[in-house]
Design an enzyme around this catalytic site. Structure first.
Site, short mmCIF file in Angstrom:
data_model
loop_
_atom_site.label_atom_id
_atom_site.label_comp_id
_atom_site.label_asym_id
_atom_site.label_seq_id
_atom_site.Cartn_x
_atom_site.Cartn_y
_atom_site.Cartn_z
N GLY A 94 0.83 -1.21 0.00
CA GLY A 94 0.00 0.00 0.00
C GLY A 94 0.86 1.24 0.00
N ILE A 117 -9.85 -0.80 -4.55
CA ILE A 117 -9.92 0.06 -5.72
C ILE A 117 -11.33 0.68 -5.85
CG2 ILE A 117 -9.57 0.20 -8.22
CD1 ILE A 117 -7.04 -0.47 -6.40
N ARG A 130 -31.46 21.65 21.00
CA ARG A 130 -31.47 20.61 22.04
C ARG A 130 -31.45 21.28 23.42
NH1 ARG A 130 -32.87 15.44 23.31
NH2 ARG A 130 -31.49 14.63 24.94
N GLN A 138 -21.11 27.16 28.01
CA GLN A 138 -19.78 27.58 27.54
C GLN A 138 -18.99 26.41 26.95
OE1 GLN A 138 -17.85 29.71 30.72
NE2 GLN A 138 -19.06 31.55 30.35
N GLY A 174 -24.62 14.07 21.22
CA GLY A 174 -24.93 13.04 22.20
C GLY A 174 -25.28 11.72 21.52
N GLU A 203 -4.75 7.59 -0.49
CA GLU A 203 -3.96 8.63 -1.18
C GLU A 203 -2.82 9.12 -0.29
OE1 GLU A 203 -5.18 10.49 -4.13
OE2 GLU A 203 -7.08 9.44 -4.38
N GLY A 204 -2.19 8.19 0.41
CA GLY A 204 -1.10 8.53 1.32
C GLY A 204 -1.63 8.69 2.72
N THR A 205 -1.17 7.81 3.62
CA THR A 205 -1.64 7.89 5.01
C THR A 205 -1.07 9.14 5.67
OG1 THR A 205 0.28 6.72 5.85
CG2 THR A 205 -1.61 5.36 5.17
C1 LIG Z 1 -12.07 3.04 0.94
C2 LIG Z 1 -10.74 3.01 0.27
C3 LIG Z 1 -10.62 3.31 -1.07
C4 LIG Z 1 -9.39 3.24 -1.72
N1 LIG Z 1 -9.29 3.49 -3.07
C5 LIG Z 1 -8.13 3.23 -3.73
C6 LIG Z 1 -8.05 3.34 -5.15
O1 LIG Z 1 -9.02 3.72 -5.82
N2 LIG Z 1 -6.89 2.99 -5.78
C7 LIG Z 1 -5.79 2.57 -5.08
O2 LIG Z 1 -4.77 2.26 -5.71
N3 LIG Z 1 -5.83 2.48 -3.73
C8 LIG Z 1 -6.96 2.79 -3.03
N4 LIG Z 1 -7.03 2.68 -1.66
C9 LIG Z 1 -5.85 2.16 -0.94
C10 LIG Z 1 -5.10 3.20 -0.13
O3 LIG Z 1 -4.45 4.11 -0.96
C11 LIG Z 1 -4.15 2.43 0.80
O4 LIG Z 1 -4.95 1.82 1.79
C12 LIG Z 1 -3.12 3.33 1.43
O5 LIG Z 1 -2.15 3.72 0.49
C13 LIG Z 1 -2.40 2.64 2.61
O6 LIG Z 1 -1.94 1.37 2.26
P1 LIG Z 1 -2.30 0.13 3.19
O7 LIG Z 1 -3.74 0.14 3.51
O8 LIG Z 1 -1.74 -1.07 2.52
O9 LIG Z 1 -1.54 0.40 4.55
P2 LIG Z 1 -0.01 0.07 4.87
O10 LIG Z 1 0.88 0.69 3.83
O11 LIG Z 1 0.15 -1.36 5.18
O12 LIG Z 1 0.17 0.91 6.21
C14 LIG Z 1 -0.33 0.48 7.49
C15 LIG Z 1 0.13 1.51 8.53
O13 LIG Z 1 1.56 1.56 8.55
C16 LIG Z 1 1.98 2.89 8.33
N5 LIG Z 1 3.24 2.91 7.58
C17 LIG Z 1 3.53 2.31 6.39
N6 LIG Z 1 4.79 2.61 6.03
C18 LIG Z 1 5.29 3.42 6.99
C19 LIG Z 1 6.54 4.08 7.19
N7 LIG Z 1 7.54 4.01 6.28
N8 LIG Z 1 6.70 4.81 8.32
C20 LIG Z 1 5.71 4.94 9.23
N9 LIG Z 1 4.52 4.36 9.09
C21 LIG Z 1 4.30 3.61 7.99
C22 LIG Z 1 0.87 3.53 7.52
O14 LIG Z 1 0.93 4.95 7.60
C23 LIG Z 1 -0.34 2.92 8.21
O15 LIG Z 1 -0.61 3.62 9.39
C24 LIG Z 1 -8.24 2.85 -0.97
C25 LIG Z 1 -8.35 2.58 0.40
C26 LIG Z 1 -9.58 2.68 1.02
C27 LIG Z 1 -9.67 2.38 2.49
#
Ligand SMILES: Cc1cc2nc3c(=O)[nH]c(=O)nc-3n(C[C@H](O)[C@H](O)[C@H](O)COP(=O)(O)OP(=O)(O)OC[C@H]3O[C@@H](n4cnc5c(N)ncnc54)[C@H](O)[C@@H]3O)c2cc1C
Length: 383
Positions: free
Chosen positions: A136, A163, A267, A278, A338, A362-364
């Site tokens: 990913g 995807i 509410r 506040q 609530g 799109e990048g975590t």
């Molecule tokens: C609803 C949904 C729709 C999506 N649509 C698409 C799409 O259309 N096309 C597509 O190609 N993808 C799509 N994705 C995939 C998405 O882009 C990936 O889930 C995302 O890039 C993260 O990859 P992963 O889930 O494999 O997590 P991983 O890469 O396994 O990461 C797991 C955790 O480890 C952390 N991590 C990983 N590497 C490092 C590092 N070097 N340092 C510190 N922390 C790290 C991550 O930040 C995360 O917290 C979609 C995902 C979702 C949930």
């Protein structure tokens, strides 16, 4: 609601885009989106042509039936669509920035003529396959492979996961290893050996189609390959889509804030509306500040993009800051409601759950943090 009057900075044309997207969401999305979310469906085939007729698909691209609008117009449209649901904005982002953009930027004239007009009209649907089950955040290690045989055709094998639009797509832009590095391929989903089963049991972005893609000896003509080599191809597409996200989440956050404000005014507890306490006002004020800052960031980055000066690190800044802000606003808004904050009778928990996906895709947040860390220190800390 807009304490900074940010929309006063929009041009008349940009306001028209805003009002058009708002009207579409009011008429076509809000009446049904909670049901779609509950049922885990998204009527892509019906909504596609509606969005296409409004010029919302590939709206920042030129020619081939695309609207050719500026970056801020595209951002404002994403903001208003995501105020309806992040699934709707995801559909539009994937179609315009992840399926149409690579064809428009790197495709042959023949591929452009074949796909862009119908994708712009919404009569065809596109998807973007980069993520794999085991890769990913580090797509450079992807296993999907395309090999060219002596006839010049490409043979594609492998799989993709998560995807958006996968099961409803007519065309997939698929990134694969080749003997010469990562390449992009334009894959008609009717190709023998292609399949795209739905991913079930998601609790986020439920009003959005999410699928796996499988390629079992999918044969493609030599002309299906895009004219870009290496990860810069998919990353350039992601930069386009992330720009839409950093605007879009402001809309999702705003929808949560508006629901919380309205609820707080009506509410009554301890003999008066909870808006009069506040502690509630502190929440509302903080939400307004967070959204104002996110809106300012989006507008500034939009101006940079329109000037041709937006850098990928700046997009990471916006994606990281604005998604985090929107998610924090959604969580705070949920507390104002609530118990009613946990039901689909109100939009807040739907947006909150959606934003968990937006935080990851799109990048975590961690990856964008590392992008900024590298920009600041000059040291890459990804591995
Ligand atoms: C609803 C949904 C729709 C999506 N649509 C698409 C799409 O259309 N096309 C597509 O190609 N993808 C799509 N994705 C995939 C998405 O882009 C990936 O889930 C995302 O890039 C993260 O990859 P992963 O889930 O494999 O997590 P991983 O890469 O396994 O990461 C797991 C955790 O480890 C952390 N991590 C990983 N590497 C490092 C590092 N070097 N340092 C510190 N922390 C790290 C991550 O930040 C995360 O917290 C979609 C995902 C979702 C949930």
């Amino acid at each position: 609601m807009d304490l900074l009057n940010l929309d006063d900075r929009l041009t008349a044309d940009q306001r028209l885009v805003r009002d058009t997207a708002q009207g579409f969401v009011r008429e076509h999305i809000l009446p049904d989106v909670a049901t779609w979310f509950e049922e885990g469906t998204f009527p892509a085939r019906e909504l596609g042509p509606e969005l296409g007729s409004l010029g919302m698909l590939g709206m920042h691209l030129t020619g081939y039936g695309c609207a050719g609008l500026d970056a801020i117009s595209y951002g404002v449209a994403c903001r208003e669509l995501e105020a309806g649901d992040s699934g709707l904005r995801s559909f539009v982002s994937v179609q315009g920035s992840l399926a149409m953009f690579p064809i428009w930027k790197y495709g042959s004239e023949e591929l452009k003529e074949e796909w862009l007009p119908s994708l712009a009209a919404g009569t065809a649907i596109g998807c973007f396959g980069l993520t794999e089950p085991d890769h990913g955040s580090d797509p450079g290690n992807m296993k999907t492979y395309a090999k060219q045989d002596p006839s010049g055709d490409w043979i594609l094998n492998g799989s993709k996961m998560w995807i958006t639009n996968g099961s409803v797509a007519d065309v997939a832009v698929v990134w694969a290893q080749t003997d010469g590095g990562v390449r992009g391929f334009v894959v008609p989903t009717s190709s023998p050996g292609f399949s795209a089963p739905l991913i079930h049991r998601k609790l986020s972005l439920r009003a959005s189609v999410t699928s796996s893609l499988y390629f079992d000896d999918v044969r493609l003509p030599g002309s299906a390959v895009l004219d870009v080599v290496g990860l810069k191809g998919p990353l350039s597409c992601l930069s386009e889509a992330r720009f839409g996200i950093l605007w879009g989440v402001v809309g999702a956050g705003r929808a949560c804030f508006e629901a919380a404000l309205e609820y707080a005014k009506t509410r009554v507890q301890f003999g008066k509306p909870i808006a009069g306490f506040q502690l509630t006002q502190e929440k509302l004020a903080w939400m307004a500040v967070a959204l104002g800052q996110a809106g300012l960031t989006a507008l500034h980055l939009g101006s940079l993009k329109d000037a041709g000066a937006l850098r990928p690190q700046q997009v990471s800044f916006g994606k990281l800051a604005n998604v985090r802000a929107a998610l924090d606003v959604a969580r705070e808004a949920r507390s104002v409601l609530g118990a009613n904050g946990v039901t689909l009778e109100y939009p807040v928990i739907r947006h909150m759950n959606n934003l968990e996906s937006v935080l990851t895709y799109e990048g975590t947040q961690e990856i964008h943090t590392l992008v900024l860390g590298e920009a600041l220190t000059g040291v890459a800390a990804y591995r």
